[in-house]
Design a protein around this motif. Structure first.
Motif, mmCIF file in Angstrom:
data_model
loop_
_atom_site.group_PDB
_atom_site.id
_atom_site.type_symbol
_atom_site.label_atom_id
_atom_site.label_comp_id
_atom_site.label_asym_id
_atom_site.label_seq_id
_atom_site.Cartn_x
_atom_site.Cartn_y
_atom_site.Cartn_z
ATOM 1 N N ALA A 11 0.779 -1.291 -0.013
ATOM 2 C CA ALA A 11 0.094 -0.264 0.093
ATOM 3 C C ALA A 11 1.194 1.446 -0.062
ATOM 4 O O ALA A 11 0.701 1.997 -0.570
ATOM 5 C CB ALA A 11 -1.034 0.187 1.590
ATOM 6 N N VAL A 12 2.347 0.922 1.235
ATOM 7 C CA VAL A 12 2.669 2.092 1.021
ATOM 8 C C VAL A 12 4.023 2.359 -0.485
ATOM 9 O O VAL A 12 3.759 3.697 -1.232
ATOM 10 C CB VAL A 12 3.791 3.022 2.213
ATOM 11 N N ALA A 13 4.217 1.902 -0.823
ATOM 12 C CA ALA A 13 5.000 0.980 -2.781
ATOM 13 C C ALA A 13 4.057 1.976 -3.622
ATOM 14 O O ALA A 13 4.605 3.040 -4.360
ATOM 15 C CB ALA A 13 5.721 -0.111 -2.134
ATOM 16 N N ALA A 14 2.576 1.683 -3.501
ATOM 17 C CA ALA A 14 1.918 2.541 -4.822
ATOM 18 C C ALA A 14 1.471 2.924 -4.556
ATOM 19 O O ALA A 14 1.349 3.977 -5.387
ATOM 20 C CB ALA A 14 0.542 1.268 -4.583
ATOM 21 N N ALA A 15 1.977 4.252 -3.401
ATOM 22 C CA ALA A 15 1.197 5.431 -3.716
ATOM 23 C C ALA A 15 2.080 6.805 -3.203
ATOM 24 O O ALA A 15 2.189 7.309 -3.884
ATOM 25 C CB ALA A 15 0.498 5.717 -1.541
ATOM 26 N N LEU A 16 3.588 6.126 -2.856
ATOM 27 C CA LEU A 16 4.215 7.161 -2.133
ATOM 28 C C LEU A 16 5.614 6.416 -2.890
ATOM 29 O O LEU A 16 6.717 7.823 -3.203
ATOM 30 C CB LEU A 16 5.304 6.436 -1.057
ATOM 31 N N SER A 17 6.313 5.524 -3.941
ATOM 32 C CA SER A 17 6.978 5.261 -4.688
ATOM 33 C C SER A 17 8.445 5.428 -3.656
ATOM 34 O O SER A 17 8.914 5.945 -3.847
ATOM 35 C CB SER A 17 7.127 5.709 -5.853
ATOM 36 N N PRO A 18 8.199 4.185 -3.058
ATOM 37 C CA PRO A 18 9.138 5.026 -2.640
ATOM 38 C C PRO A 18 10.723 4.357 -2.178
ATOM 39 O O PRO A 18 10.752 3.289 -2.928
ATOM 40 C CB PRO A 18 9.474 4.463 -0.271
ATOM 41 N N THR A 19 11.969 5.341 -1.730
ATOM 42 C CA THR A 19 13.448 4.814 -2.560
ATOM 43 C C THR A 19 13.613 3.727 -1.585
ATOM 44 O O THR A 19 15.175 2.916 -1.381
ATOM 45 C CB THR A 19 14.079 5.637 -2.992
ATOM 46 N N HIS A 20 12.847 4.329 -0.136
ATOM 47 C CA HIS A 20 13.300 2.824 0.919
ATOM 48 C C HIS A 20 11.996 3.067 1.951
ATOM 49 O O HIS A 20 11.580 4.231 2.335
ATOM 50 C CB HIS A 20 14.588 4.542 1.714
ATOM 51 N N LEU A 21 11.619 1.632 1.924
ATOM 52 C CA LEU A 21 10.411 1.639 2.508
ATOM 53 C C LEU A 21 11.126 0.548 3.854
ATOM 54 O O LEU A 21 11.694 -0.754 3.818
ATOM 55 C CB LEU A 21 9.341 1.234 2.128
ATOM 56 N N VAL A 22 10.865 0.882 5.006
ATOM 57 C CA VAL A 22 10.938 -0.257 6.188
ATOM 58 C C VAL A 22 10.050 -0.531 6.971
ATOM 59 O O VAL A 22 9.206 0.466 7.605
ATOM 60 C CB VAL A 22 12.260 -0.041 7.209
ATOM 61 N N VAL A 23 9.177 -1.995 6.887
ATOM 62 C CA VAL A 23 7.679 -1.904 7.691
ATOM 63 C C VAL A 23 8.134 -3.175 8.597
ATOM 64 O O VAL A 23 8.857 -3.715 8.294
ATOM 65 C CB VAL A 23 6.286 -2.316 6.846
ATOM 66 N N THR A 24 7.733 -2.738 9.915
ATOM 67 C CA THR A 24 8.215 -3.453 11.032
ATOM 68 C C THR A 24 6.847 -3.670 11.374
ATOM 69 O O THR A 24 5.625 -3.274 12.290
ATOM 70 C CB THR A 24 9.196 -3.228 12.272
ATOM 71 N N ASP A 25 6.509 -5.229 11.762
ATOM 72 C CA ASP A 25 5.523 -5.665 12.749
ATOM 73 C C ASP A 25 5.593 -5.704 13.945
ATOM 74 O O ASP A 25 6.306 -6.922 14.118
ATOM 75 C CB ASP A 25 4.984 -6.993 11.838
ATOM 76 N N THR A 26 4.920 -5.142 14.826
ATOM 77 C CA THR A 26 5.598 -4.527 16.306
ATOM 78 C C THR A 26 4.181 -5.549 17.354
ATOM 79 O O THR A 26 4.471 -4.947 18.210
ATOM 80 C CB THR A 26 5.040 -2.959 16.841
ATOM 81 N N SER A 27 3.167 -5.482 16.438
ATOM 82 C CA SER A 27 1.837 -6.915 17.476
ATOM 83 C C SER A 27 2.484 -8.450 18.228
ATOM 84 O O SER A 27 1.781 -8.775 18.268
ATOM 85 C CB SER A 27 1.144 -6.422 16.272
#
Length: 92
Positions: A11-27
């Motif tokens: 979802a974040v990649a599609a909307a923001l075309s990031p050059t760097h993205l780290v998603v961490t599940d903290t749950s």
């Protein structure tokens, strides 16, 4: 099952075309809480609040299933570059 880390990344990649993205599940794996670091050209000229809104907008379709999102970084590529150390003139 709740929202997966891959769902958030997509979802974040599609909307923001990031050059760097780290998603961490903290749950602990249940998909209820995430930390996000994102670097995107689309943040250029935007204030921090606007950047966070852009991330939240990207995640809107999933927010009913996500309990918490912590945006640790929402910066531009130039802000992500290491800054040179200031030169101490007394030692130079």
């Amino acid at each position: 099952m709740g929202v997966t880390k891959e769902d958030v990344e997509a979802a974040v990649a599609a909307a923001l075309s990031p050059t760097h993205l780290v998603v961490t599940d903290t749950s602990g794996g249940c998909g209820a809480s995430y930390e996000i670091e994102v670097v995107s050209d689309k943040f250029e000229g935007k204030r921090l609040l606007e950047r966070h809104r852009m991330v939240n907008t990207a995640l809107a379709p999933h927010m009913a299933e996500i309990h918490a999102v912590s945006i640790k970084k929402a910066i531009t590529p130039s802000q992500a570059q290491p800054q040179p150390e200031p030169v101490d003139k007394a030692q130079a």
